[in-house]
Design an enzyme around this catalytic site. Structure first.
Site, mmCIF file in Angstrom:
data_model
loop_
_atom_site.group_PDB
_atom_site.id
_atom_site.type_symbol
_atom_site.label_atom_id
_atom_site.label_comp_id
_atom_site.label_asym_id
_atom_site.label_seq_id
_atom_site.Cartn_x
_atom_site.Cartn_y
_atom_site.Cartn_z
ATOM 1 C CD GLU A 116 -99.262 -0.097 29.943
ATOM 2 O OE1 GLU A 116 -99.487 1.098 29.974
ATOM 3 O OE2 GLU A 116 -99.390 -0.824 30.932
ATOM 4 C CB ALA A 251 -101.733 -6.013 38.325
ATOM 5 C CG MET A 252 -101.714 -5.129 31.504
ATOM 6 S SD MET A 252 -101.052 -3.437 31.340
ATOM 7 C CE MET A 252 -102.235 -2.744 30.189
ATOM 8 C CD GLU A 253 -103.454 -0.332 32.778
ATOM 9 O OE1 GLU A 253 -102.676 -1.027 33.463
ATOM 10 O OE2 GLU A 253 -103.088 0.679 32.159
ATOM 11 C CG ASN A 254 -104.779 -6.570 29.851
ATOM 12 O OD1 ASN A 254 -103.991 -5.962 29.160
ATOM 13 N ND2 ASN A 254 -104.404 -7.525 30.691
ATOM 14 C CG HIS A 286 -102.859 0.823 40.261
ATOM 15 N ND1 HIS A 286 -101.961 1.813 40.548
ATOM 16 C CD2 HIS A 286 -102.669 0.520 38.952
ATOM 17 C CE1 HIS A 286 -101.263 2.117 39.460
ATOM 18 N NE2 HIS A 286 -101.677 1.337 38.470
ATOM 19 C CD GLU A 287 -103.433 -2.827 37.596
ATOM 20 O OE1 GLU A 287 -103.706 -2.369 36.473
ATOM 21 O OE2 GLU A 287 -102.313 -2.668 38.140
ATOM 22 C CG HIS A 290 -105.174 1.817 35.192
ATOM 23 N ND1 HIS A 290 -104.693 3.052 34.841
ATOM 24 C CD2 HIS A 290 -104.126 1.159 35.752
ATOM 25 C CE1 HIS A 290 -103.409 3.136 35.200
ATOM 26 N NE2 HIS A 290 -103.049 2.006 35.763
ATOM 27 C CD GLU A 309 -99.735 3.177 35.131
ATOM 28 O OE1 GLU A 309 -100.210 2.984 36.259
ATOM 29 O OE2 GLU A 309 -99.948 2.406 34.172
HETATM 30 ZN ZN LIG Z 1 -101.224 1.252 36.447
#
Ligand SMILES: [Zn+2]
Length: 833
Positions: A116, A251-254, A286-287, A290, A309
């Site tokens: 992202e 963090a990242m929601e892959n 949060h993740e 998503h 978001e």
């Molecule tokens: Zn997010």
């Protein structure tokens, strides 16, 4: 096939799809930094397959494009395109990148990805836009003996010499920015949800396995919660959570493979403080939110990033509250998201939540934590309140069922929520999302009437838009007041003479000014008597300080209101008290004689809570008291409260002797020792910073070390910043901003930033965090001199579109802050005298 040793990768991509539009010789894909060695184009139709000869492969660098030119025209239809490519692995935290760590004295690395917003094109040729959803079949060749994970479970693994070839199951239809893989020397713990989803927490072998339990538990419970809340089951068979030693954001929601910076996932049962446990829980929730909102249904284009978001921002609190009701996390929502969004959203030139994006370099600056996260989350919470939770959930279910595996725009969500609630949601929400800023609601109440009006609020009122209004839910204490104010002003006849309160529950994204002094005094009295909720008490004080900063009242009034809070025992409300005290401390830069008076004031102000809480945790105390104790003792150390400071310095001896100290207070204790120059403390902590692999401790040590007053030590800390073996890239901005916020380090850090700008540019360009540098610098300065220097340095850099927004806002923020500090200095001196 990534090669972490040679820092390069090679690959083959087979893309099947439909060519649309008019016939042309060209097929265009995204690609950045890739070399394409060969390509084939095959068309499929009823007559069979037809191959096309390729005349040339053209790399259009300025558009990140790979253009395949065939020798003849390609008509619309079904095609398969195959490309052989290679690329380099760089020490930047996007595309395919290395994460360095040390385990048992041996230097190792994981190879990870961050795609992202538009970095998948750095890993393989693809159509790298959220709307171009496809299924993906990934095969990776990695070193044998190392773990390897991707979005879906492994289908087959074959050992070939010292290599392992893993084919993963086909993914659901998804966007490229959500693809991910990680491999290396890792360990994991596993659990399963009620519905059989396998949840794993992963980290390097340098991490303590006991720190995996808490996130694993939250990971399982949150999937179960969202399954129920959204009414749509988690769409994949497994969900991995991986703590990475190097990671650009939190963090990242892959999809199915969520990546985190280590301190945002791991919870050491011995050392992680309550406050951090709460943060980690909200990040995990949060993740996970998503995985539905963002991954299952994705925004069509980045201008609707808020759909991802803002939504995740509010859902992280909904889920955390369900998992840990005793934390009263909605109070934290008000203090964190409420304050952050209003402070940012009151600066002229700020973007709206929904913002146009024309160039990929602009995408990074969209991820403004105060706007697309905090403000957007506040607006959705306001909406949830407006339609009611049941209709809100009903609408979401409709939305997911209709748009699963597809792409949407905001209006698709409004349509679903309107059908569930019977209210016109687009009319209510679009003005809030597309207009920057928020209203100031003024209420002037006499014995028989209340005049209520709205205007666009900015801390620089000259720049406010006189035409701008919003549909404002007034949330009034009297039923005579209408539900919505959607005109500029209204007058209401009141029969009883009780003073009206607006924005009950503090869920509305606006501020209220009670113009009649008796009215304001009556509301202040309610706050003092704790007849208002903590969120309301907090916002009352915030509203007052905002009005003062805009010059509509003096800061003296805010400080007088502050005095009504001397018996305050809510940790949430203390968040705003600390902010107000922090703002008051800015005046010290204009007149340092104020410092002693402000410290004396703080010592008196914290007295009651210090007596109540003391140093030792009580067995049955709520988590909020653990956090409040840290706030109070932190203020006490700053204010040089004799007993608090002496106890903190004694506690440092305990810490240095290797005995445990209260984890919530540890950072304050270490900071006090550095600030007050306890012999050997700085060197001891610096050594610890360089050798520990405990992510919480490392963050706290950073905070403590940057408290130093010593010019030489500040210089030595600045000297380490560019040394990748000492300071991780993702920590550079934090080291710098902490030194900028330290009064004693400010000038040196500012000089360093200017002298090393070309290094910052080279290192962080293309990274989501690049624009934090002008933002953080603006947050630290208080004097006209530094404002002028800021302007002189950054203004010429504003043409860089990744920085334009934060430089423009930084200049605006500083201009209004300096004006405010100069205007109210004498009033503030009078108050503290
Ligand atoms: Zn997010």
């Amino acid at each position: 096939m990534p090669d972490g040793e040679a820092m390069r990768f090679t690959g083959t991509v087979v893309i099947k799809g439909k060519k649309m539009g008019r016939p042309s010789e060209r097929i265009t894909l995204h690609g950045k930094g890739l070399k394409v060695s060969s390509a084939t184009i095959t068309r499929h139709d009823k007559k069979g397959d037809q191959s096309f000869e390729i005349e040339r492969i053209n790399l259009q660098k300025s558009f990140d494009e790979i253009r395949l030119h065939a020798k003849e025209k390609l008509f619309p239809g079904e095609y398969t395109v195959t490309l052989e490519f290679e690329g380099e692995i760089h020490e930047v935290m996007h595309g395919i990148y290395p994460c360095n760590f040390t385990h048992d004295g041996v230097k190792k690395k994981l190879i990870a990805t961050q795609f992202e917003s538009h970095h998948a094109r750095e890993a393989f040729p693809c159509v790298d836009e959220p709307e171009a959803k496809a299924t993906f079949d990934l095969t990776l060749t990695t070193p044998r003996g190392e773990s390897v994970i991707a979005n879906t479970p492994a289908k087959e693994q074959i050992e070939q010499g010292d290599k392992l070839v893993t084919s993963f199951e086909t993914t659901p239809k998804m966007s490229t920015y959500l693809l991910a893989f990680v491999y290396g020397d890792m360990q994991f713990k596993e659990a399963t949800t009620k519905d059989g989803v396998v949840v794993r927490v992963w980290a390097t072998k340098a991490q303590n396995l006991a720190a995996f339990d808490f996130p694993l538990d939250v990971g399982v419970k949150a999937v179960e919660f969202f399954n129920d809340y959204y009414g749509v089951p988690y769409p994949l068979a497994k969900c991995d959570h991986v703590a990475l030693p190097d990671f650009s954001s939190a963090a990242m929601e892959n999809w199915g493979l969520i990546t985190y910076r280590e301190p945002y996932l791991l919870v050491d049962p011995e050392t992680t403080p309550q406050s951090m446990k709460e943060v980690i829980t909200t990040v995990i929730c949060h993740e996970l939110s998503h995985q539905w909102f963002g991954n299952l249904v994705t925004m069509k284009w980045w201008d609707d990033l808020w759909l991802n978001e803002s939504f995740a921002n509010v859902m992280e609190y909904v889920a955390t509250d369900a998992l840990f009701p005793e934390w009263q996390i909605w109070n934290t929502f008000t203090s964190h998201e409420g304050l952050s969004s209003q402070r940012r959203d009151s600066i002229a030139g700020v973007q709206s939540v929904k913002t146009a994006v024309n160039h990929p370099d602009e995408i990074g600056s969209l991820f403004d934590p105060s706007i697309v996260y905090a403000k957007g989350g506040r607006l959705l919470n306001m909406l949830m309140n407006y339609v009611g939770v049941d209709d809100f959930r009903k609408g979401l279910k409709v939305y997911f069922e209709k748009h699963a595996y597809g792409n949407t725009i905001g209006d698709d969500l409004w349509t679903a929520l309107s059908s569930a609630s019977g209210k016109n949601i687009a009319d209510f929400m679009n003005p809030w999302l597309t207009r920057s800023g928020f209203p100031l609601i003024t209420i002037h109440q006499t014995d028989t009437t209340a005049e209520i009006s709205q205007e666009h609020f900015l801390v620089d009122p000259k720049q406010a838009d006189p035409e701008r209004i919003w549909p404002v839910p007034l949330l009034a204490s009297s039923t005579k007041i209408p539900e919505l104010l959607d005109v500029r002003s209204t007058s209401i006849t009141l029969s009883d003479n009780e003073y009206v309160r607006l924005n009950q529950g503090a869920v509305g994204h606006y501020i209220v000014h009670y113009t009649k002094p008796e009215h304001a005094a009556a509301i202040a009295q309610l706050a003092a008597n704790k007849e208002l909720t903590p969120a309301e008490r907090l916002m009352l004080l915030n509203d007052s300080s905002m009005v003062a900063k805009a010059g509509l009242a003096s800061y003296l009034e805010t400080l007088q209101l502050l005095q009504h809070y001397s018996t305050e025992d809510s940790e949430t409300v203390w968040d705003i008290l600390s902010v107000i005290i922090g703002d008051a401390r800015r005046f010290i830069d204009l007149n340092d004689k104020l410092e002693a008076a402000i410290k004396a004031f703080i010592r008196g102000f914290i007295k009651q809570q210090y007596e109540r809480l003391g140093w030792d945790e009580k067995a049955d105390e709520p988590g909020s008291d653990k956090k409040l104790r840290a706030t109070i003792i932190g203020l006490g150390v700053y204010a040089e409260h004799e007993e608090i400071l002496a106890t903190a310095l004694q506690a440092f001896d305990t810490y240095k002797a290797g005995r445990a100290v209260n984890s919530e207070l540890r950072s304050i204790i270490m900071g006090a020792a550095v600030r007050h120059d306890v012999a050997g403390a700085f060197e001891y902590l610096l050594h610890e910073e360089e050798t520990t692999s405990n992510p919480d401790l490392k963050q706290e040590l950073l905070g403590a070390l940057t408290m130093t007053k010593s010019t030489e030590r500040i210089a030595s800390l600045l000297n380490r910043i560019k040394d990748g073996s000492k300071v991780r890239q993702h920590d550079v901005d934090t080291w710098l901003v902490y030194l900028l916020r330290n009064r004693y380090g400010r000038q040196q850090a500012w000089d360093w930033l200017r002298d090393n700008w070309s290094w910052i540019e080279k290192t962080f360009e293309g990274d989501k965090g690049y624009d934090s540098f002008p933002r953080y610098a603006a947050s630290a300065f208080n004097t006209r001199k530094l404002f002028e220097e800021y302007k002189a340095f950054f203004e010429p850099k504003a043409s860089d579109i990744a920085l334009t927004r934060n430089i423009t806002l930084g200049i605006e923020e500083l201009s209004t802050r300096v004006t405010w500090l100069e205007r109210d200095l004498s009033d503030v001196q009078t108050f503290f005298a």
